[in-house]
Design an enzyme around this catalytic site. Structure first.
Site, short mmCIF file in Angstrom:
data_model
loop_
_atom_site.label_atom_id
_atom_site.label_comp_id
_atom_site.label_asym_id
_atom_site.label_seq_id
_atom_site.Cartn_x
_atom_site.Cartn_y
_atom_site.Cartn_z
N ASP A 88 1.08 -1.03 0.12
CA ASP A 88 0.01 0.00 0.15
C ASP A 88 0.65 1.58 -0.04
O ASP A 88 0.06 2.27 -0.08
CB ASP A 88 -0.91 -0.04 1.10
CG ASP A 88 -1.88 -1.04 1.09
OD1 ASP A 88 -2.14 -1.32 -0.06
OD2 ASP A 88 -2.47 -1.62 1.88
N ALA A 89 2.10 1.14 0.04
CA ALA A 89 2.86 2.40 0.13
C ALA A 89 2.77 3.12 -1.15
O ALA A 89 2.37 2.55 -2.47
CB ALA A 89 4.48 1.97 0.41
#
Lengths: 286, 286, 286, 286
Positions: free
Chosen positions: D226-227
């Protein structure tokens, strides 16, 4: 024994070293480390989850707190493991009483094996609820409802709280508070379905999208700005086309939200779910 | 009598004029006009909803179709009003049989007062279902599953279909087909909660968001690319943390999706809901 | 001649019929009709774009306005076609003066062939600017900055405005006002890149996303809640990592936004772009 | 000296302990720890950034690699600090040659002080480019273009690469590879503006949104699903309404993307920017 240590410090230098040194020197196995350095926001923090062969966490706590004092760190040592006692809850409120009321009833009726050891409010609306259930009440807001964040932490520490329940508490906890109780100890009730409706008016937003499904989400708060989706439980209800927003909202507030919070808290205090590296997982069978 | 006229033409010039001229000359009141001109995509279309004091739409249909032939327009005249007959449904399928099966059973058991007059498939997977329920079947896909869009329209016209039910039909209807059956006649089952999960893999996406709520949406298709949220019914189910994606998907496909489609179609054919200027509204009490 | 007619009425019944009857009876070709019926919001409106063989729109305007009076409709008749005169602009402002100042200078220096016939403000911050450029000024806000929406429409009508320029005007125009000047006559400067950053704090949001590109968007306002992306011009600037938000915002406000508005207005008044069925298109070569 | 150690292991037990023990025992100060445990995906990894008073990292590397072998960990020890040598780059490609070509030219002309020590491709399209600039070439894809991920890591290790440049390399690196080169060593060129257009067809998506601004983004890859938003540089260009998608795409591919990659790589190898706890920051003045 599984032990969670959190440390919040004035800067990044020397935040991790002394505690990690000490606990690994005691033979602890490191299960999880999270570090956070937000220079702009001046937030420096660490979460350390370890396994250590001890019967009590008190000696460790004493030493780590001493280390904290020497280094200017705010340190907490906590164990999630059952030790014969029931979980100690703090219930934080603002205006709406329904979720807190349902939780207090579920505790009283032993559906949720926990103890409500303190209630807090940045508004006084739920004070009567605390009196009704004989729970100590702390007003933590000024006349504008702005909370005294240090006082909140002080109260949580004073009552040796295991879990912080945000029962429609309408303020965002500062990152430092989140870090101090990191590791799956802060449980929030959001009155919309996450991640679709994260804002402060989820009923309005779902209504504007002309949805016929509305929901609530019980989730862990994790102390990063962008984190999310640490969902413990979600419950929904469906409405017919044409139902007015105020009727939908009332259905949600009076029925769906309270149910959602009670079931979410139950899952946590009965250790059915765990927060593991930012993800909620079912507790593995032991 | 409420009458819906749709026209699709080769260009924008003269699309609206002859039909509007004629029907207003007949004393019709115009309730709704939608025009669409997508030059790049070469799609030019109009929806006209009028009220006219007539006992039958047949004379109007005859004249308007004549106008259409003269101007090169593809014209349809339809009335949603009950006329003693049950609604005539076309059920479009691809692979998954569950929603179509549930709808066929609900029709047989008279829970949904409609008639399945034809079934179509761009794949043959559901042909047996059609045979089982004695519904004429039309294969409209080539060996790759690519549908013959003109054949679909021809079949829908041939069977004088009132409503087109997309029962997990996995192809996007072209804009021209949507316009030909505009006005609330195309009903789709989407296997995710709209508007949050619009893609072709909504179970995967909700799972990747670590949601514990999954849902399905029954909605009208409206013929603009960006339109959405014409939701007729949504149903959801909740799962415990740790449930595997394939188990979640199976629960949704076998139980939640079929239920969602049946209830959505029922609402439409029983005229509980209407499509009114791109919004689904509850039918006002007459 | 291309003519745009807008009508806003108290309900949907009879909104379209009399005007459409009349203009088609005059031999007009209908190029575009948009109707809007938002029952909940009590907004009923129509846009009619026609082609009619006339030298002047004045007779048509007279008759249509008469029809409007008879039916309780608020009616406007306007032609975008060049008629030897320069476009008449109303410039609406709130606090920030830079975009309005740049536009006034560009008009003075004949880079934008238009006339600023009136300036409005829901705040008085830009009144001095109007005086400096000898443009009539109208304060339309109460002490809280809440605008008198009817007064705004009255002023726009009084000055026979062709285009309404929202030069960092920080209020949302009500749907009825948008419909009254529908057809590509309302031009907004948004201080963020659309559609990515639509909110009221686009600099903050892009900064929170840690973007290194910031932009502004000049676009037509179209009178539906969900419409968007009617972009006339966008301009951007890039910043190095670590630049502070206030420095970025200043760069945007003082340089990028004014440039964006001036170029956007120029494209419209020089008829390089058109609004056509909700889409901005380059004017076809005649 | 700043030193980055990465470890990827078969499970979470014992991943952190031996290395942390050793380096803290050597007097290292811990500046950053990131741990990752994705049980479902069977990815267990750690990033450790320390400061240690040494002249060379070779002895440390030797010991840590020995620890890794004993514990079944894949270990890497790297220092970002300038040591008199130029940065060693691996350039990964698929089809489009323009960004790689621009980077190779910029290196040759000494605008980017680095050395292209190896080029890789999951397709062979850019092999000629490697030959033209005398850079060793490795084909890492099978006939379908599916890359051999282990071979990629082996090549990067063999050439002692400092930075991995994804020059329109159209495959997603697996999480384990990202972790092995964590700490700001993997630089990607994305052919759209992040975070607005993250998909594989950003030109199409921006075009579908009717944007008039297109851009490219050079960013660090960080090894979490998700970064995002680790943006090093963004560049944009604006187009007039009506420009065709293929012309826009060509402008972007031939001019804007190559420029974006070259400037992004320059910022990294000249140490103008750093990756610090998942955020790109300007290097503080020393």
């Amino acid at each position: 024994m599984e032990i969670v240590i959190t440390a919040v410090g004035p800067d990044n230098i020397g935040l991790a070293d002394p505690i990690i040194h000490y606990v690994t020197g005691q033979g602890a196995n490191i299960a999880e480390i999270q570090m956070y350095d937000h220079d702009e926001a001046a937030v420096f923090a660490m979460l350390l989850r370890i396994h250590l062969q001890v019967d009590s966490i008190d000696p460790l706590r004493g030493t780590v707190e001493q280390l904290g004092r020497a280094k200017g760190l705010s340190v907490r040592v906590w164990s999630p493991e059952p030790t014969g006692r029931t979980a100690r809850l703090a219930i934080c409120t603002t205006y709406r009483p329904e979720p807190a009321l349902s939780l207090l009833r579920a505790i009283r009726d032993r559906q949720v094996p926990a103890e409500a050891v303190v209630m807090l409010g940045n508004r006084d609306r739920c004070r009567g609820l605390a009196e009704q259930f004989n729970v100590p009440w702390h007003s933590v807001g000024n006349p504008l409802g702005i909370p005294d964040e240090e006082e909140i932490v002080r109260v949580l520490d004073e009552y040796r709280v295991d879990y912080v329940i945000l029962a429609r508490y309408m303020r965002v906890l500062p990152a430092t508070t989140c870090w101090k109780f990191a590791g799956g100890r802060i449980i929030n009730l959001h009155h919309g379905l996450l991640p679709s409706f994260p804002g402060i008016r989820p009923y309005h937003e779902a209504y504007a999208s002309r949805m016929l499904t509305y929901g609530a989400t019980c989730h862990f708060i994790v102390p990063e700005l962008d984190a999310g989706n640490q969902i413990i439980y979600q419950s929904t209800f469906t409405v017919p086309p044409g139902m007015k927003l105020e009727d939908i909202t009332r259905l949600g507030q009076e029925d769906n939200e309270p149910h959602c919070l009670v079931e979410g808290v139950r899952r946590v205090v009965q250790r059915e779910v765990l927060l593991h590296f930012h993800r909620v997982v079912a507790t593995p069978p032991s």
